[in-house]
Motif scaffolding. Structure first.
Motif, short mmCIF file in Angstrom:
data_model
loop_
_atom_site.label_atom_id
_atom_site.label_comp_id
_atom_site.label_asym_id
_atom_site.label_seq_id
_atom_site.Cartn_x
_atom_site.Cartn_y
_atom_site.Cartn_z
N UNK A 32 0.86 -1.18 0.00
CA UNK A 32 0.00 0.00 0.00
C UNK A 32 0.90 1.24 0.00
N UNK A 33 0.65 2.17 -0.91
CA UNK A 33 1.46 3.38 -1.02
C UNK A 33 0.63 4.57 -0.56
N UNK A 34 1.13 5.26 0.46
CA UNK A 34 0.34 6.29 1.13
C UNK A 34 1.09 7.62 1.12
N UNK A 35 0.41 8.64 0.64
CA UNK A 35 0.97 10.00 0.64
C UNK A 35 0.88 10.55 2.06
N UNK A 36 2.05 10.86 2.65
CA UNK A 36 2.08 11.36 4.03
C UNK A 36 2.65 12.78 4.07
N UNK A 37 2.52 13.51 2.96
CA UNK A 37 3.02 14.89 2.95
C UNK A 37 2.28 15.73 3.98
N UNK A 38 1.04 15.36 4.25
CA UNK A 38 0.30 15.96 5.37
C UNK A 38 0.09 14.86 6.40
N UNK A 39 0.94 14.77 7.41
CA UNK A 39 0.84 13.67 8.37
C UNK A 39 -0.53 13.55 9.03
N UNK A 40 -1.23 14.65 9.12
CA UNK A 40 -2.54 14.59 9.77
C UNK A 40 -3.63 14.04 8.84
N UNK A 41 -3.32 13.93 7.55
CA UNK A 41 -4.32 13.47 6.59
C UNK A 41 -3.68 12.58 5.52
N UNK A 42 -3.15 11.42 5.91
CA UNK A 42 -2.53 10.52 4.93
C UNK A 42 -3.56 9.97 3.95
N UNK A 43 -3.15 9.78 2.69
CA UNK A 43 -4.06 9.33 1.63
C UNK A 43 -3.39 8.22 0.82
N UNK A 44 -4.09 7.14 0.60
CA UNK A 44 -3.53 6.09 -0.25
C UNK A 44 -3.59 6.54 -1.71
N UNK A 45 -2.45 6.41 -2.40
CA UNK A 45 -2.39 6.84 -3.79
C UNK A 45 -2.12 5.68 -4.75
N UNK A 46 -1.68 4.55 -4.24
CA UNK A 46 -1.39 3.42 -5.11
C UNK A 46 -1.25 2.14 -4.33
N UNK A 47 -1.21 1.03 -5.06
CA UNK A 47 -1.05 -0.25 -4.38
C UNK A 47 -0.58 -1.32 -5.37
N UNK A 48 0.00 -2.35 -4.83
CA UNK A 48 0.33 -3.55 -5.60
C UNK A 48 -0.22 -4.71 -4.78
N UNK A 49 -1.40 -5.18 -5.18
CA UNK A 49 -2.11 -6.18 -4.39
C UNK A 49 -1.92 -7.57 -4.99
#
Length: 671
Positions: A311-328
């Motif tokens: 799971x690839x998660x954008x943590x540029x805003x630590x208070x609001x992390x967002x998943x942006x990609x995945x390899x499942x």
């Protein structure tokens, strides 16, 4: 009899005449053909590449575009699951459960090559590399230190046996910090040949850690994030604590005043650790699986999810992390079925997965569909897949478009659906404590429960032939039920098999029962009212069984896939095995055995049975014509038997198919 000139006719006649001379056993061989999927424990990131452990393989992903990670290359299938990986100097150092330390050359990411290894009988779970040495933690024996100055030939130079089971590791300067079940042990490794214990912290359940400056940031399965002052390694002191929401922290990395903690139940949690004495949870992202390993790259967190890959998660805003990609991938493969060059995998977490196996050496996932349950056994009939989904019951999928399987029907379970067989308009479900459930699936979009039978012992496996359902009912053994009237099934016979009957397959008048710790048992069911155990083959573990001709294929967790010769039912004989990581289920089609490996995903094994030229699992007179074709007309043989291997005609075992195989083939036909 087929002929191709007088010589072919003479050859076939010679084979028949020679068949009575003497008897010989065929040497069955099994070889890995392909593998896909598996659980993910770990990820490492370097530049624009992510190195992800997926079952028994190291997968290299190009993450230049985090929203669309692409497979750049994959390493060889290793003896166990990839538990941890660290990349240094063009090499990936892998802690391989049951396979020891593996060194993989990744200078060409498209072609990772295993160049060195050091085998062990333990279970390696973590690895770090520093100063020309690889430090590895073994669950059972603690810390091992290897000289890897020559990566192709790692040499163990020292070690330290920890008091408790090893879990995780960090190496900084002259010290190795080893997380064990009940303590953090600190070991002086300035002399790798003679590591010395210097101190410990004995509170909580440390799983993994990272050391930065004077502090150790510990992922603790009891307390969440623990922050220890280790400025004096002989006397570490806890200075801060921040519980995770899930309560089962598994991994941690630290960067830019934040700790990124993987938690089994809550996913990724982010803590502000700018003040180590008062860490504060500031954000989280639920990966919905079992977050196991965490790595950072730029402003992204990469989470190895035990159940669902990367799971690839954008943590540029630590208070609001967002998943942006995945390899499942496949998470926990528990059920398997095959039809029309496709394999259907029942995944304990992600549901139904469909894999294209037209080229068995490179299986390619078609698609999948989440079941929202605990998927296991699978049966396929026509355009529909029937999935035993534990407490959710029976799920029915339209798989006419394998890229997008669609759940179209559900029939709730009375207890827990663990196996399924389909015949005609009915699905027969092994419903654990509720026994056998019979479901009308004539309209797959509206399945209806029509009848059931309480087997007393928990129903674990089911096989249907004609009007009879054969149920492996754990403590109740094999139970045979007349289902000619589905609304009123009647028990006609049973047979105590001893131990726990887990699965059953029937061929002719014989039932083959996988009996967990007692192995494979052969039951004569010619008279269903009085089934009798006539033979047994002890195995350490027998979970699921499939039969083809004179061979039974057994999935058994500790020893992988076992092959048992049942040509003499009263004396079944173990002949060969292929050791997967945790074999849970098995299916057979042509010359391939498909194994659902709980940790290792889909494993495809090629089975070579000399003399079995039509791939029905037997060596008999029906094989004479295809044998003649294999010798005299290989191209026609390939057309008429596309799922078989011509090398099965190499009965003399010299690596070639020629006239020297004739007598050897004839001996295999002998009674």
């Amino acid at each position: 009899m087929m002929t191709r000139g007088n010589s072919v006719g003479w050859l076939a006649l010679a084979v028949v005449q020679a068949a009575g001379r003497c008897a010989a056993d065929a040497d069955v061989s099994v070889d890995l053909v392909g593998q896909w999927g598996g659980v993910s424990y770990t990820v490492a990131v370097q530049d624009h590449l992510a190195y992800v452990g997926v079952g028994p393989r190291l997968i290299v992903l190009d993450i230049s575009d985090p929203s669309e990670p692409a497979v750049r290359g994959q390493g060889p299938v290793l003896p166990g699951a990839v538990r941890a990986v660290v990349v240094a100097g063009g090499y990936a150092y892998v802690a391989n459960s049951y396979g020891g330390l593996q060194v993989i050359d990744v200078t060409d990411p498209s072609n990772p090559r295993c160049v060195g290894r050091h085998a062990t009988k333990g279970q390696f779970v973590d690895v770090e590399v520093a100063g020309g040495f690889a430090f590895v933690v073994d669950t059972y024996s603690g810390l091992h230190i290897f000289d890897v100055s020559n990566p192709s030939s790692p040499v163990r130079v020292g070690g330290y046996r920890t008091p408790d089971y090893g879990e995780g590791l960090a190496v900084v300067g002259s010290y190795a910090y080893v997380a064990t079940w009940y303590a953090l042990e600190i070991i002086d490794v300035s002399n790798p040949n003679e590591p010395q214990w210097v101190g410990s912290y004995t509170e909580g359940l440390p799983v993994d850690l990272v050391v930065a400056g004077d502090y150790a940031y510990v992922a603790d399965a009891r307390y969440g994030l623990e922050i220890l002052d280790v400025s004096d390694p002989s006397a570490p002191v806890r200075v801060g604590r921040c519980p995770t929401q899930g309560g089962n922290a598994t991994d941690v990395v630290v960067a830019d005043r934040h700790a990124y903690v993987g938690d089994s139940w809550s996913g990724l949690e982010i803590m502000d650790v700018s003040t180590p004495t008062t860490p504060v949870r500031v954000g989280a992202y639920d990966t919905r699986g079992y977050a196991q390993g965490v790595a950072l790259g730029g402003h992204h967190a990469f989470v190895a999810d035990y159940h669902g890959g990367l799971q690839i998660i954008d943590v540029s805003r630590p208070s609001a992390p967002v998943r942006v990609g995945s390899y499942e991938t496949c998470g926990l493969a528990a059920g398997i079925a095959t039809a029309d060059k496709k394999v259907y995998v029942g995944d304990r977490h992600w549901g139904l997965r469909i894999v294209d196996v037209r080229n068995p050496s490179t299986p390619v996932p078609f698609g999948g569909s989440e079941t929202g349950g605990y998927s296991g056994a699978v049966a396929v009939r026509g355009s529909y897949a029937y999935v035993a989904n534990a407490g959710s019951g029976l799920d029915i999928y339209d798989v006419s478009n394998p890229q997008a399987p669609l759940r179209v029907g559900v029939c709730k379970s009375f207890d827990s659906a663990v196996d399924v067989a389909v015949m005609g308009q009915y699905a027969y479900v092994a419903d654990w404590l509720a026994g056998l459930a019979i479901i009308d699936v004539s309209d797959p979009r509206a399945p209806v429960w029509v009848g059931g039978y309480d087997t007393e012992g928990p129903a674990r496996g089911v096989y249907v032939s004609g009007n009879l359902a054969y149920v492996a009912a754990r403590t109740d053994g094999l139970v045979i039920i007349d289902v000619s009237e589905p609304a009123r099934p009647v028990r006609v016979g049973s047979c105590q098999t001893g131990g726990w009957a887990d699965d059953v397959a029937v061929q002719g008048s014989l039932a083959y029962v996988g009996n967990e710790y007692l192995g494979l048992q052969v039951v004569d069911v010619a008279n269903p009212a009085q089934p009798v155990v006539v033979g047994a083959c002890p195995l350490r573990f027998a979970a699921r069984v499939a039969v083809a001709g004179q061979y039974v294929f057994v999935a058994g967790e500790p020893d992988g896939m076992q092959v048992v010769d049942v040509s003499n039912p009263r004396a079944p004989r173990w002949v060969v095995a292929y050791d997967t990581v945790e074999a849970w289920n098995v299916a057979v089609s042509g010359r391939y055995v498909y194994v659902a490996d709980y940790v290792g995903g889909l494993v495809i094994v090629g089975v070579k049975i000399p003399g079995d030229l039509n791939c029905d699992g037997r060596v008999d007179a029906v094989d004479i014509d295809p044998f003649v074709l294999a010798l005299c007309d290989p191209e026609r043989y390939a057309r008429e038997f596309p799922d078989c291997d011509r090398l099965r005609a190499d009965c003399s075992r010299d690596g070639q198919v020629n006239n020297f195989d004739i007598d050897a083939f004839a001996r295999l036909l002998s009674p």
